[in-house]
Design a protein around this motif. Structure first.
Motif, PDB file in Angstrom:
ATOM      1  N   ARG A  90       0.836  -1.215   0.000  1.00 16.07           N
ATOM      2  CA  ARG A  90       0.000   0.000   0.000  1.00 16.07           C
ATOM      3  C   ARG A  90       0.862   1.253   0.000  1.00 16.07           C
ATOM      4  O   ARG A  90       0.609   2.196  -0.738  1.00 16.07           O
ATOM      5  N   GLY A  91       1.868   1.261   0.845  1.00 12.88           N
ATOM      6  CA  GLY A  91       2.774   2.410   0.901  1.00 12.88           C
ATOM      7  C   GLY A  91       3.494   2.628  -0.417  1.00 12.88           C
ATOM      8  O   GLY A  91       3.640   3.765  -0.888  1.00 12.88           O
ATOM      9  N   ALA A  92       3.929   1.534  -1.029  1.00 17.70           N
ATOM     10  CA  ALA A  92       4.621   1.642  -2.313  1.00 17.70           C
ATOM     11  C   ALA A  92       3.680   2.170  -3.399  1.00 17.70           C
ATOM     12  O   ALA A  92       4.076   3.004  -4.222  1.00 17.70           O
ATOM     13  N   LEU A  93       2.437   1.703  -3.410  1.00 22.21           N
ATOM     14  CA  LEU A  93       1.464   2.217  -4.379  1.00 22.21           C
ATOM     15  C   LEU A  93       1.179   3.693  -4.145  1.00 22.21           C
ATOM     16  O   LEU A  93       1.065   4.469  -5.103  1.00 22.21           O
ATOM     17  N   ASP A  94       1.093   4.087  -2.883  1.00 25.20           N
ATOM     18  CA  ASP A  94       0.885   5.502  -2.573  1.00 25.20           C
ATOM     19  C   ASP A  94       2.047   6.344  -3.070  1.00 25.20           C
ATOM     20  O   ASP A  94       1.854   7.451  -3.578  1.00 25.20           O
ATOM     21  N   ARG A  95       3.267   5.828  -2.956  1.00 21.99           N
ATOM     22  CA  ARG A  95       4.426   6.573  -3.446  1.00 21.99           C
ATOM     23  C   ARG A  95       4.409   6.693  -4.966  1.00 21.99           C
ATOM     24  O   ARG A  95       4.749   7.738  -5.522  1.00 21.99           O
ATOM     25  N   VAL A  96       3.982   5.642  -5.660  1.00 24.84           N
ATOM     26  CA  VAL A  96       3.859   5.722  -7.117  1.00 24.84           C
ATOM     27  C   VAL A  96       2.787   6.755  -7.485  1.00 24.84           C
ATOM     28  O   VAL A  96       2.987   7.574  -8.386  1.00 24.84           O
ATOM     29  N   ALA A  97       1.670   6.731  -6.784  1.00 25.80           N
ATOM     30  CA  ALA A  97       0.611   7.710  -7.052  1.00 25.80           C
ATOM     31  C   ALA A  97       1.126   9.123  -6.829  1.00 25.80           C
ATOM     32  O   ALA A  97       0.823  10.037  -7.616  1.00 25.80           O
ATOM     33  N   ARG A  98       1.923   9.304  -5.802  1.00 27.41           N
ATOM     34  CA  ARG A  98       2.497  10.621  -5.520  1.00 27.41           C
ATOM     35  C   ARG A  98       3.413  11.078  -6.665  1.00 27.41           C
ATOM     36  O   ARG A  98       3.409  12.241  -7.068  1.00 27.41           O
ATOM     37  N   ILE A  99       4.201  10.161  -7.196  1.00 26.53           N
ATOM     38  CA  ILE A  99       5.091  10.477  -8.316  1.00 26.53           C
ATOM     39  C   ILE A  99       4.264  10.874  -9.542  1.00 26.53           C
ATOM     40  O   ILE A  99       4.561  11.876 -10.201  1.00 26.53           O
ATOM     41  N   VAL A 100       3.225  10.102  -9.826  1.00 23.75           N
ATOM     42  CA  VAL A 100       2.367  10.402 -10.978  1.00 23.75           C
ATOM     43  C   VAL A 100       1.693  11.760 -10.790  1.00 23.75           C
ATOM     44  O   VAL A 100       1.670  12.589 -11.703  1.00 23.75           O
TER      45      VAL A 100
END
Length: 134
Positions: A90-100
């Motif tokens: 979940r944290g990793a997906l949130d970080r990808v979303a933040r990058i996008v």
């Protein structure tokens, strides 16, 4: 190790390790299908190949991590260990979303402002955030 293999135990990168590349010498354009469905003007979103590569690499690591969680479940790994790994994904997906999102704001929104269609772009971003955020 309760069904954990090395790849599923490796910690995912932190947001501090994320680097953004805004070198657009090798740009990649794509259109967002939601734009066409909404009937709004469609404009190309241009992202550097380096940026796309980094996002895709992160998603590949997340995909591997999820496969590791699946293996953990199949091997009856204790639930707290599984939940810990799910939290990491979940944290990793949130970080990808933040990058996008960051790239969208710095590249696409800025471009829309220069081209004079900022209102449409902001409306589309708000609609996407409404779907993304709980």
């Amino acid at each position: 190790m309760n069904g954990l293999n090395r790849s599923s135990q490796e910690s995912l990168p932190t947001s501090q390790q994320v680097e953004h590349s805004h070198n657009h010498s090798t740009d990649h354009e794509h259109e967002h299908p939601d734009h066409a469905v909404q009937g709004d003007s469609v404009h190309p979103h241009v992202h550097s190949e380096e940026s796309l590569r980094r996002i895709v690499n992160r998603l590949a690591r997340i995909e591997g991590h999820i496969r590791g969680i699946k293996t953990m479940v199949q091997q009856n790994t204790p639930c707290p260990d599984v939940l810990l790994q799910i939290a990491a994904v979940r944290g990793a997906l949130d970080r990808v979303a933040r990058i996008v999102l960051d790239e969208h704001l710095t590249e696409c929104i800025a471009r829309a402002a220069q081209e004079g269609n900022i209102d449409t772009e902001i409306a589309q971003l708000k609609a996407a955030l409404d779907r993304f955020l709980p």
